[in-house]
Motif scaffolding. Structure first.
Motif, PDB file in Angstrom:
ATOM      1  N   ALA A 165       2.278   4.911 -11.966  1.00 45.77           N
ATOM      2  CA  ALA A 165       2.461   3.766 -11.070  1.00 45.77           C
ATOM      3  C   ALA A 165       1.766   3.999  -9.729  1.00 45.77           C
ATOM      4  N   ILE A 166       1.903   5.224  -9.191  1.00 45.07           N
ATOM      5  CA  ILE A 166       1.221   5.555  -7.935  1.00 45.07           C
ATOM      6  C   ILE A 166      -0.292   5.485  -8.146  1.00 45.07           C
ATOM      7  N   ASN A 223       0.853  -1.193   0.000  1.00 44.08           N
ATOM      8  CA  ASN A 223       0.000   0.000   0.000  1.00 44.08           C
ATOM      9  C   ASN A 223       0.885   1.238   0.000  1.00 44.08           C
ATOM     10  N   LEU A 224       0.306   2.362  -0.383  1.00 40.73           N
ATOM     11  CA  LEU A 224       1.100   3.586  -0.552  1.00 40.73           C
ATOM     12  C   LEU A 224       1.672   4.108   0.760  1.00 40.73           C
ATOM     13  N   SER A 225       0.922   3.929   1.866  1.00 44.62           N
ATOM     14  CA  SER A 225       1.422   4.448   3.140  1.00 44.62           C
ATOM     15  C   SER A 225       2.739   3.798   3.537  1.00 44.62           C
ATOM     16  N   SER A 226       2.948   2.550   3.108  1.00 42.03           N
ATOM     17  CA  SER A 226       4.218   1.884   3.412  1.00 42.03           C
ATOM     18  C   SER A 226       5.230   2.032   2.280  1.00 42.03           C
ATOM     19  N   ILE A 227       4.741   2.237   1.048  1.00 45.43           N
ATOM     20  CA  ILE A 227       5.644   2.313  -0.110  1.00 45.43           C
ATOM     21  C   ILE A 227       6.356   3.660  -0.180  1.00 45.43           C
ATOM     22  N   LEU A 228       5.604   4.761  -0.077  1.00 40.25           N
ATOM     23  CA  LEU A 228       6.172   6.087  -0.343  1.00 40.25           C
ATOM     24  C   LEU A 228       7.364   6.443   0.547  1.00 40.25           C
ATOM     25  N   PRO A 229       7.317   6.144   1.851  1.00 39.32           N
ATOM     26  CA  PRO A 229       8.519   6.440   2.652  1.00 39.32           C
ATOM     27  C   PRO A 229       9.759   5.685   2.174  1.00 39.32           C
ATOM     28  N   ILE A 265      -1.348  13.294   1.072  1.00 38.98           N
ATOM     29  CA  ILE A 265      -1.263  12.069   1.874  1.00 38.98           C
ATOM     30  C   ILE A 265       0.184  11.720   2.214  1.00 38.98           C
ATOM     31  N   PHE A 266       1.132  12.376   1.522  1.00 41.56           N
ATOM     32  CA  PHE A 266       2.545  12.130   1.828  1.00 41.56           C
ATOM     33  C   PHE A 266       3.361  13.343   1.413  1.00 41.56           C
TER      34      PHE A 266
END
Length: 752
Positions: free
Chosen positions: A162-163, A21-27, A57-58
């Protein structure tokens, strides 16, 4: 794209697609994105399903923020979300450059204050995995002082795609307008293709064909379109009136041929119905023609849009019609229900209420509210029933719901419309939850009502929470045990530190805090409170009502209080890391801080706050105590009777209290008397009248502080606190059962 960068971007995109998921990917990919774009920082915005804005969101470490930006031509991310194309700007401070892109475009310099740096060059790219833009990636400051190139725009667009694929999964968005109907088994792909061919041949829209030939309801089509466009769907409503101010200079024939129409609003904020919100050319034309500061687009079917236009205030007879109209009028509309989402003045609102719902409905709603207040209800529930049965009205009294009356089914929809008008909600929207508030006066008593509407399979349900301004309860009336009362008074006598009252919604936390504040409210102390809402007022307190829409939240209120020379600060709730962090810092700099938290127990609260990211050393130094509580129904004093408890009941109480501590109560099997209520007129036949609190108070002793510092588990903290004298909510409940205030059935409902 050079080979090194190409390899980096390829690897980066694979990493994004492979993540959960993005919350774990983006960092994890943050540094790679910055390297691929040669940038100093970036923000990722997600499109909200309301269709009005994108929300951050990030953001990279150098940017703070939960930023909400309208989809409009007035900002760089907003115009990219609308235009669905990347945009690179050499100098965001050059007004001429921005004006050449669009005459409305401006740069918000306050962005730099949040970022804590000077921004010059910027690149914004749409997060777009398909036809619909799901967000925006905003990149700033090309390293080395250069500008973002076309190659950078290509890279940003590829990353955004991709996002966007992840957004599509997380937002449950579909890849085509009617894909949801296939996913739910209402159509096959072959059927849809057949109906689309038929629509092209006949000139009738696909939704109309689906309704007429496939038996698909307008509600199902609306859900499918919303899933694709991520924009609210609006079905045809006979009583929505087109705002004449917005269409006075626009020909109906033009709106019909372009298939859009404003359905409510004014020059400040307008709501526009369109059949394809992704058509950038039409969207930009609408913005230019209407000249409204803020636009919200909704998706509708072409035939409905034509019907609205033909009923517009300046409809010209004999104008060219749009697509063939095969929809029938909405026969399900009984009483008139108002005119959409526009805000109207009081005089106009009063007239419209009279016209739309009738005096009898207005009187019925007033009667329901007055009866709820008289009954001592905290909440009023209007529950629609299946098959046209009467709407049930229930009151929540002393924590339990009971039926109060029924509303004939033919009046129910008008009653809901009246309540929506009172709370300034969108009465044309019946498929999405809404919330708001309104004010009423009953017998010269001022009430604030929090209103929530929730659509169900049988219709819209409404819940009204009654908030009455009241005086604080004396601390002696909180019904605390001797130990809890003594320790609480000792805690709030400290000049600085943190005292928390925790529990679920409706457990009396605010009442307890105001009782405590009333105990220490003296002329020598300056006390500030930030609440949402202000339910209890006290002389001598500086009470502030928060308004999140204007940025006055708990965190910002707390910051302002620190500049106002306070002794004591009360914050309605610690909802986030920012509020908790400022509260800890305030307590360490000489202030007594009180607040609430939604947790299950005193020990749970410590772990929850540490999970917020608060430094355990600072928190352990600041903490004074945590009071967890529940409200339990009490036995009716008029009809309760005592009886001799049997062996089984004695053992049950002993088990719940704990064998190792039960003897401290001085209770023996022989002679133990418990109480039961049979029900009477006074308590409405329930056997219960009123509520009282059950409490557990964790005192922050040096040993407890040491466990906090070591990040000990909940059980370790709870066990140590119990060994030092704390009694759990269940144990406090057993004590009040033995005192005859309640029974074990009620205690077990709120305590474990």
């Amino acid at each position: 794209m050079n080979e090194i960068k190409n390899d980096l971007v390829t690897k980066l995109i694979k990493q994004i697609r492979a993540g959960d998921n993005l919350s774990s990917i983006l960092p994890k990919v943050k540094d790679s994105i910055l390297q691929a774009l040669g940038a100093q920082g970036f923000i990722v915005y997600e499109r909200k399903s309301s269709g009005e804005a994108i929300v951050s969101i990030f953001a990279t470490a150098s940017v703070s923020g939960d930023t909400r930006i309208p989809l409009s031509t007035h900002s760089i991310p907003g115009i990219v979300a609308l235009a669905q194309k990347p945009l690179a700007i050499k100098d965001v401070h050059n007004a001429d450059t921005l004006t050449k892109i669009h005459h409305n475009l401006k740069y918000d310099a306050s962005f730099e204050k949040g970022a804590g740096l000077k921004i010059k060059s910027m690149l914004a790219a749409p997060i777009k995995p398909g036809a619909v833009t799901l967000g925006v990636m905003q990149v700033f400051n090309k390293k080395g002082g250069g500008v973002f190139s076309k190659q950078d725009m290509q890279v940003a667009t590829a990353i955004g795609e991709a996002i966007g694929e992840k957004f599509q999964v997380e937002l449950k968005a579909t890849k085509a307008p009617y894909e949801h109907l296939i996913q739910t088994g209402r159509l096959t792909a072959m059927d849809l293709e057949k109906y689309e061919r038929s629509a092209r041949k006949t000139g009738v829209s696909v939704p109309s064909i689906l309704m007429k030939s496939a038996g698909i309801s307008i509600e199902e089509i609306g859900i499918s379109l919303e899933r694709f466009y991520l924009t609210p769907f609006m079905a045809y409503d006979t009583y929505v009136r087109i705002p004449g101010e917005l269409v006075e200079n626009i020909k109906n024939s033009y709106m019909i041929s372009n298939c859009w129409v404003p359905v409510s609003g004014d020059r400040d904020k307008a709501f526009v119905l369109i059949d394809d919100p992704t058509d950038i050319h039409r969207v930009m034309e609408v913005e230019s023609l209407l000249g409204a500061k803020h636009l919200t687009f909704m998706v509708g079917v072409p035939e409905d849009i034509v019907r609205y236009i033909e009923r517009s205030p300046r409809s010209e007879p004999g104008e060219k019609r749009g697509p063939s109209v095969i929809l029938e009028d909405d026969a399900s509309v009984g009483e008139k229900t108002g005119a959409g989402v526009m805000t109207i003045g009081k005089q106009a609102a009063d007239k419209k209420e009279s016209d739309d719902v009738g005096k009898d409905v207005i009187q019925l709603v007033d009667k329901i509210i007055a009866l709820g207040l008289k009954s001592g209800a905290s909440d009023i529930h209007l529950q629609t029933a299946k098959g046209g049965a009467d709407c049930i009205v229930r009151f929540r009294i002393d924590g339990a719901c009971r039926q109060a009356m029924k509303i004939p089914s033919d009046k129910a929809r008008s009653v809901v419309a009246r309540i929506k008008i009172m709370a300034k909600l969108d009465i044309s929207e019946r498929r999405k939850p809404q919330d708001g508030k309104c004010y009423s006066t009953v017998n010269d008593k001022s009430l604030e009502l929090r209103v929530a509407t929730v659509p169900t399979v049988n219709g819209e349900n409404v819940v009204l929470r009654i908030l009455t301004s009241s005086k604080p309860l004396p601390i002696a009336k909180l019904n605390m045990s001797n130990r809890n009362m003594k320790e609480t008074i000792n805690i709030v006598s400290h000049p600085h530190g943190i005292f928390l009252v925790v529990g679920p919604t409706g457990s009396g936390k605010t009442t307890t805090l105001h009782a405590v504040l009333g105990h220490i409210n003296t002329p020598e102390r300056v006390i500030w409170t930030a609440e949402d809402p202000v339910e209890i007022t006290q002389e001598g307190l500086n009470q502030v009502q928060t308004h999140s829409k204007i940025g006055l939240n708990f965190a910002s209120a707390l910051r302002s209080f620190l500049r106002a020379d306070p002794d004591v600060i009360m914050i309605g709730e610690m909802r986030d890391n920012e509020t908790a962090q400022i509260a800890v810092e305030a307590s360490l700099t000489g202030h007594l801080v009180m607040s609430t938290l939604h947790t299950n127990s005193a020990a749970d609260t410590i772990i929850r706050l540490l999970d917020f990211g608060i430094d355990p050393i600072n928190f352990s130094d600041a903490l004074l105590g945590i009071l967890a509580q529940r409200l339990v129904r009490t036995l009716c004093p008029k009809c309760k009777k005592s009886y001799d408890a049997n062996q089984e009941e004695y053992q049950l109480l002993r088990k719940y209290y704990g064998d190792e501590h039960f003897d401290e109560l001085g209770v023996k099997n022989e002679g133990l008397r418990l109480y039961v209520s049979s029900g009477c007129e006074e308590c409405g036949g329930t056997g219960y009248k009123g509520r009282t609190g059950l409490h557990e108070l964790l005192v922050a002793t040096p040993e407890i502080k040491n466990l906090i510092y070591k990040r000990a588990s909940v059980s370790q903290i709870r066990d140590l606190s119990v060994s030092q004298g704390m009694r759990t909510i269940m144990q406090d409940g057993i004590l009040k059962v033995i005192k005859g205030q309640t029974d074990i059935t009620q205690v077990r409902k709120v305590a474990v």
